[in-house]
Design a protein around this motif. Structure first.
Motif, PDB file in Angstrom:
ATOM      1  N   ILE A  24      -3.204   4.687  -2.213  1.00  0.00           N
ATOM      2  CA  ILE A  24      -2.920   5.690  -1.182  1.00  0.00           C
ATOM      3  C   ILE A  24      -4.208   6.077  -0.457  1.00  0.00           C
ATOM      4  CG2 ILE A  24      -2.107   8.054  -0.778  1.00  0.00           C
ATOM      5  CD1 ILE A  24      -0.225   7.662  -3.168  1.00  0.00           C
ATOM      6  N   TYR A  25      -5.289   6.250  -1.217  1.00  0.00           N
ATOM      7  CA  TYR A  25      -6.574   6.612  -0.613  1.00  0.00           C
ATOM      8  C   TYR A  25      -7.041   5.528   0.360  1.00  0.00           C
ATOM      9  CZ  TYR A  25     -11.553   7.662  -0.186  1.00  0.00           C
ATOM     10  OH  TYR A  25     -12.806   7.929   0.318  1.00  0.00           O
ATOM     11  N   ASP A  26      -6.906   4.265  -0.033  1.00  0.00           N
ATOM     12  CA  ASP A  26      -7.328   3.161   0.830  1.00  0.00           C
ATOM     13  C   ASP A  26      -6.562   3.162   2.144  1.00  0.00           C
ATOM     14  OD1 ASP A  26      -9.126   2.317  -1.067  1.00  0.00           O
ATOM     15  OD2 ASP A  26      -7.800   0.788  -1.924  1.00  0.00           O
ATOM     16  N   GLU A  27      -5.263   3.469   2.086  1.00  0.00           N
ATOM     17  CA  GLU A  27      -4.465   3.516   3.305  1.00  0.00           C
ATOM     18  C   GLU A  27      -4.765   4.770   4.123  1.00  0.00           C
ATOM     19  OE1 GLU A  27      -2.408   1.138   4.562  1.00  0.00           O
ATOM     20  OE2 GLU A  27      -3.331  -0.043   2.958  1.00  0.00           O
ATOM     21  N   ALA A  28      -4.970   5.895   3.423  1.00  0.00           N
ATOM     22  CA  ALA A  28      -5.248   7.157   4.121  1.00  0.00           C
ATOM     23  C   ALA A  28      -6.556   7.085   4.893  1.00  0.00           C
ATOM     24  CB  ALA A  28      -5.286   8.302   3.114  1.00  0.00           C
ATOM     25  N   ILE A  29      -7.555   6.405   4.322  1.00  0.00           N
ATOM     26  CA  ILE A  29      -8.853   6.269   4.981  1.00  0.00           C
ATOM     27  C   ILE A  29      -8.711   5.603   6.347  1.00  0.00           C
ATOM     28  CG2 ILE A  29     -10.961   4.884   4.891  1.00  0.00           C
ATOM     29  CD1 ILE A  29     -11.317   7.417   3.445  1.00  0.00           C
ATOM     30  N   LYS A  30      -7.756   4.686   6.457  1.00  0.00           N
ATOM     31  CA  LYS A  30      -7.554   3.979   7.725  1.00  0.00           C
ATOM     32  C   LYS A  30      -7.067   4.922   8.824  1.00  0.00           C
ATOM     33  CE  LYS A  30      -6.310  -0.272   5.239  1.00  0.00           C
ATOM     34  NZ  LYS A  30      -5.219  -1.242   4.975  1.00  0.00           N
ATOM     35  N   GLN A  31      -6.496   6.062   8.438  1.00  0.00           N
ATOM     36  CA  GLN A  31      -5.968   7.005   9.417  1.00  0.00           C
ATOM     37  C   GLN A  31      -6.898   8.190   9.641  1.00  0.00           C
ATOM     38  OE1 GLN A  31      -1.957   8.231   8.533  1.00  0.00           O
ATOM     39  NE2 GLN A  31      -1.161   6.154   8.478  1.00  0.00           N
TER      40      GLN A  31
END
Length: 267
Positions: A100-107
């Motif tokens: 989730i953190y890896d995906e959230a960083i993209k946003q």
């Protein structure tokens, strides 16, 4: 002569003990004041240099998930200046916090950040994140009367990788860490939310860079397929209004309701 030297050494040790005790007393008081009385605004004191020295871009993550089986997670990344950055990611139900953190960083640049934690509290809070034990015992306290879970993580870095560590979770799948630093952070966030309950509902607003990025998208195989107009209508909702149900990858799922402290998915 030896007796005189012994006396001098003893006096020096007493003075050192008094100095150490005084420093620890004020440090403990400062920490307790920050936890019990979280500030709602920025400090007037210039602490930018101290904040700049914090190596992590983000120091906390809050993840909101709905009832079992639902796909997707929304939440906030809290940066080292006390601002939160909203995210809404598509992940599988079995995704872990790191995914989730890896995906959230993209946003990180999708939505306008909002000041939430006082800058003056950040140095103390960051120090606590460094002390949270990733292997601490976790106590689970499920609450079947709830349909959502709000989970808080400290973002730690070992110099090679950055990863989230559980602080606590509240709601359907409630969890408490036995780690003392995690307990202190839990108390801080709970008190902070209480102090902000009377503030206006949070409404995520797309950032200028996000809108420009979507505007420059010309083909259907780009990351963003919807137009700026449809994207904006799908991400800006009031506390009680439902989303537009857009099929864009980063729009709210149908039935989403936004709360100031939590992004809670409705039935």
């Amino acid at each position: 002569m030896k007796m005189k030297q012994l006396i001098i050494i003893m006096v020096a040790l007493v003075i050192a003990a008094l100095i150490f005790g005084t420093v620890m007393f004020f440090t403990k008081n400062d920490l307790q004041n920050a936890i019990n009385n979280p500030k709602s605004g920025q400090e007037s004191t210039d602490i930018n240099k101290e904040l700049e020295e914090i190596p992590n871009e983000f120091i906390f993550m809050q993840v909101n998930t709905s009832k079992d089986g639902a796909k997707g997670s929304s939440g906030f990344l809290f940066d080292k200046y006390g601002k939160f950055h909203y995210f809404d990611v598509n992940v599988s139900p079995d995704s872990n916090a790191g995914d989730i953190y890896d995906e959230a960083i993209k946003q990180r640049n999708y939505y306008e950040p909002v000041q939430y934690i006082a800058e003056g509290d950040i140095p103390t809070l960051y120090k606590l994140t460094t002390e949270v034990d990733p292997d601490a015992e976790i106590e689970e306290i499920p609450d079947n009367s709830e349909i959502t879970t709000e989970t808080y993580y400290a973002i730690k870095s070992d110099g090679v990788k950055t990863y989230p560590v559980l602080i606590f979770a509240d709601g359907k799948h409630a969890k408490n860490s036995k780690d003392e630093s995690a307990k202190t952070l839990q108390k801080y966030f709970l008190n902070l939310h209480i102090s902000k309950m009377d503030e206006d509902p949070y409404v995520p607003v797309p950032s200028d860079s996000f809108i420009k990025e979507m505007s420059s998208s010309e083909s259907s195989d780009t990351q963003f397929e919807s137009s700026p107009e449809s994207a904006e209508s799908s991400v800006i909702v009031s506390k009680t209004e439902e989303s537009s149900g857009s099929t864009s990858e980063h729009s709210f799922p149908e039935g989403a309701v936004i709360d100031y402290n939590y992004a809670i998915y409705g039935d």
